[in-house]
Each structure stands twice: as C-alpha cells, then as structure tokens.
Design a protein around this motif. Sequence first.
Motif, PDB file in Angstrom:
ATOM      1  N   ASN A 170      36.147  26.809  50.022  1.00 23.06           N
ATOM      2  CA  ASN A 170      36.888  26.969  51.285  1.00 23.06           C
ATOM      3  C   ASN A 170      38.200  27.727  51.082  1.00 23.06           C
ATOM      4  OD1 ASN A 170      37.187  26.707  54.064  1.00 23.06           O
ATOM      5  ND2 ASN A 170      38.309  24.773  53.917  1.00 23.06           N
ATOM      6  N   ILE A 171      38.112  28.796  50.298  1.00 26.24           N
ATOM      7  CA  ILE A 171      39.283  29.625  50.029  1.00 26.24           C
ATOM      8  C   ILE A 171      38.912  31.102  50.148  1.00 26.24           C
ATOM      9  CG2 ILE A 171      38.910  29.720  47.514  1.00 26.24           C
ATOM     10  CD1 ILE A 171      42.323  29.336  49.320  1.00 26.24           C
ATOM     11  N   GLY A 172      37.841  31.379  50.890  1.00 28.57           N
ATOM     12  CA  GLY A 172      37.364  32.747  51.032  1.00 28.57           C
ATOM     13  C   GLY A 172      38.339  33.668  51.754  1.00 28.57           C
ATOM     14  N   THR A 173      39.272  33.129  52.513  1.00 26.85           N
ATOM     15  CA  THR A 173      40.223  33.953  53.259  1.00 26.85           C
ATOM     16  C   THR A 173      41.118  34.786  52.338  1.00 26.85           C
ATOM     17  OG1 THR A 173      41.729  32.056  53.338  1.00 26.85           O
ATOM     18  CG2 THR A 173      40.292  32.413  55.249  1.00 26.85           C
ATOM     19  N   VAL A 174      41.347  34.336  51.115  1.00 26.47           N
ATOM     20  CA  VAL A 174      42.236  35.093  50.221  1.00 26.47           C
ATOM     21  C   VAL A 174      41.625  36.440  49.845  1.00 26.47           C
ATOM     22  CG1 VAL A 174      43.286  33.006  49.281  1.00 26.47           C
ATOM     23  CG2 VAL A 174      41.313  34.005  48.116  1.00 26.47           C
ATOM     24  N   PHE A 175      40.301  36.541  49.906  1.00 24.50           N
ATOM     25  CA  PHE A 175      39.630  37.792  49.548  1.00 24.50           C
ATOM     26  C   PHE A 175      40.058  38.910  50.490  1.00 24.50           C
ATOM     27  CE2 PHE A 175      36.078  40.787  49.917  1.00 24.50           C
ATOM     28  CZ  PHE A 175      35.913  41.152  48.592  1.00 24.50           C
ATOM     29  N   VAL A 176      40.092  38.620  51.786  1.00 25.05           N
ATOM     30  CA  VAL A 176      40.506  39.621  52.776  1.00 25.05           C
ATOM     31  C   VAL A 176      42.017  39.755  52.809  1.00 25.05           C
ATOM     32  CG1 VAL A 176      40.475  40.215  55.231  1.00 25.05           C
ATOM     33  CG2 VAL A 176      38.453  39.195  54.164  1.00 25.05           C
ATOM     34  N   GLN A 177      42.699  38.627  52.751  1.00 24.79           N
ATOM     35  CA  GLN A 177      44.152  38.607  52.890  1.00 24.79           C
ATOM     36  C   GLN A 177      44.868  39.430  51.828  1.00 24.79           C
ATOM     37  OE1 GLN A 177      45.714  34.643  52.925  1.00 24.79           O
ATOM     38  NE2 GLN A 177      47.851  35.300  53.177  1.00 24.79           N
ATOM     39  N   PHE A 178      44.309  39.460  50.601  1.00 32.48           N
ATOM     40  CA  PHE A 178      45.000  40.119  49.496  1.00 32.48           C
ATOM     41  C   PHE A 178      44.249  41.332  48.957  1.00 32.48           C
ATOM     42  CE2 PHE A 178      46.585  35.721  49.433  1.00 32.48           C
ATOM     43  CZ  PHE A 178      47.942  35.981  49.618  1.00 32.48           C
ATOM     44  N   GLY A 179      43.369  41.913  49.762  1.00 34.25           N
ATOM     45  CA  GLY A 179      42.801  43.212  49.414  1.00 34.25           C
ATOM     46  C   GLY A 179      41.632  43.195  48.469  1.00 34.25           C
ATOM     47  N   GLY A 180      40.838  42.134  48.499  1.00 42.91           N
ATOM     48  CA  GLY A 180      39.631  42.088  47.691  1.00 42.91           C
ATOM     49  C   GLY A 180      39.893  41.668  46.257  1.00 42.91           C
TER      50      GLY A 180
END
Length: 277
Positions: free
Chosen positions: A159-169
């Motif tokens: 449940n931490i998939g948002t960091v992928f988009v938030q920080f540029g992959g």
Amino acid sequence: MSNFSDFMNLGIDVATFAGNMNRIVQLDERMTDLRDVVAARKPEYRYDESTMAFKNVTCTTPQKNYLVHNLNLEIKRGKSVIITGPSGCGKSSLLRCLVGLWKCEGLITRPESYGRGGLFYLPQKAYMVTGNLRDQVIYPDIQSKMSDEELLALLEKANIGTVFVQFGGWEGVQDWSKVLSPGEQQRLVFARLFYHHPNFAVLDESTSALDSLNEHKLYLKCLEMNITLISVAHKTALRQFHDLSLHFDGKGGYKVTGISGEEKRKAKIEKKWLPLD
C-alpha cells in the motif's frame, strides 16, 4: 618575577596533564572491563532453515542486570510469536541477539541466510538507503532479481504504490528519510520484506507509525506469503496474527502461552489498541 610566573604556569600545566592522564587511564580500564563482559557473553549459533529456537539463553545489560534469564523457546515455521512486556524489559534486545547485534549467553538456532528462504529483520526506524526508489525495495541487493512490473506489484501489496508516481518512477532519487513520513517509510520497508520473501521475519515494532488498517493488511500479507513472524508489539489486536505469546516481566522472568482461536477472533472483532505491558 617573570620566571616565577612561568614556574607557576608550568605547575598548573603539569597538574592538568596529570589529571587528563588519570582520566585516560580510568577510561582504558573501563573499556577493558567492557571488552571482558562482551567476550564472556558470546552465544553459540546453530543453523536451521525451518526452525528458530532459544536454549538456556540469558541476556543482560552491560551492568549485568538480567533482561531475560534462561529462556527456552522453539519457534517452528508457521508458528508466529508476539513478544510483549514493560518498556525496557529486553524485548528488542532479544531480537538483536537473534540477528547477532547484541551479545548474550546460550544456544540460538536460526536460519543461516538472510533474505529469501532465511531470516529478515525490520527495525522500528525504517532504514532508507542512498539511491533511487528501486534501491529502497531491493536493499541490500545491488541488482534486482525481479522485473520492474513485479517490483511495482510489491509496492501495491504494501500500500505504498503512490510513491512510484509521486517521485518519478524507479529512477527518482530523493532523500527518502526526509520526503517520506515514518508511516510511508515503514510500508516501503515491508515492500522490501516481500521482495526478499524470507522464511522468518523479525519485526521490532515495525508498524508503530501505521494506522490499524494498514498494519493489519501488512500482517495478513506476511501470513499469506507463509512468512513466520517474531514480533515485538504493544497492541492487543496484533495477537490475532500470532500463535504464541512470549511475555517478559521486566525482572528477567518470562511466560510462554498459546493464543487460542477464540482470542484471535475476539481481537479481530474488537480491533483495540491497548498496551500489552
């Protein structure tokens, strides 16, 4: 007069030097005492990929106060253990003994390898490495053993998939300990745990910054992946994810009890956050 002043200053310098030397000698004697204490508290390790066990294990402070005395406990794979007790009673120290970060006496059986098929340790304060997002998940590996798509699935599982988009992959580089909240860091480290997929996971209050929903989901994922847990925790609701309770009394004593199915169901329904001290 000048010669007399020089003589007095020399006396002061000599006295200061003597005082400093005395403190250095005292420090050296203390360090020698501590080295003797550490040398006398070397546990014996045996290795078994399917079992963890403590046999006659005694853990003390450097002042020789008992944290736990003569602990005997076997943890078979599939039988998770929750460790409870008052603050400062030695719960975390025992886990550090298990992974070789704290000295003790006795025989400790554990997997020899770290990571996949072995043992993995998650401290309360998540360790963020220098590097990109991929590096956070695969640490301490240098090269990933999974595709980026598989790694992304692990982020979602934690449940931490948002960091992928938030920080540029995957290639985004940040000061991760600053840009992520403590709860986000703990979830990211659980993605790391899922990547390494050990037989046993040692969780030293590794969900302390999480809300109950995220906490319960991560524990469930661990059990679904057949990861046996050895957890230090302070919330009664977490008992439902374990089979045994190891409780320290704060005086070197301990008690091992089973956790019944009825108690697990009750904890699941009530979802209380109560101290286990």
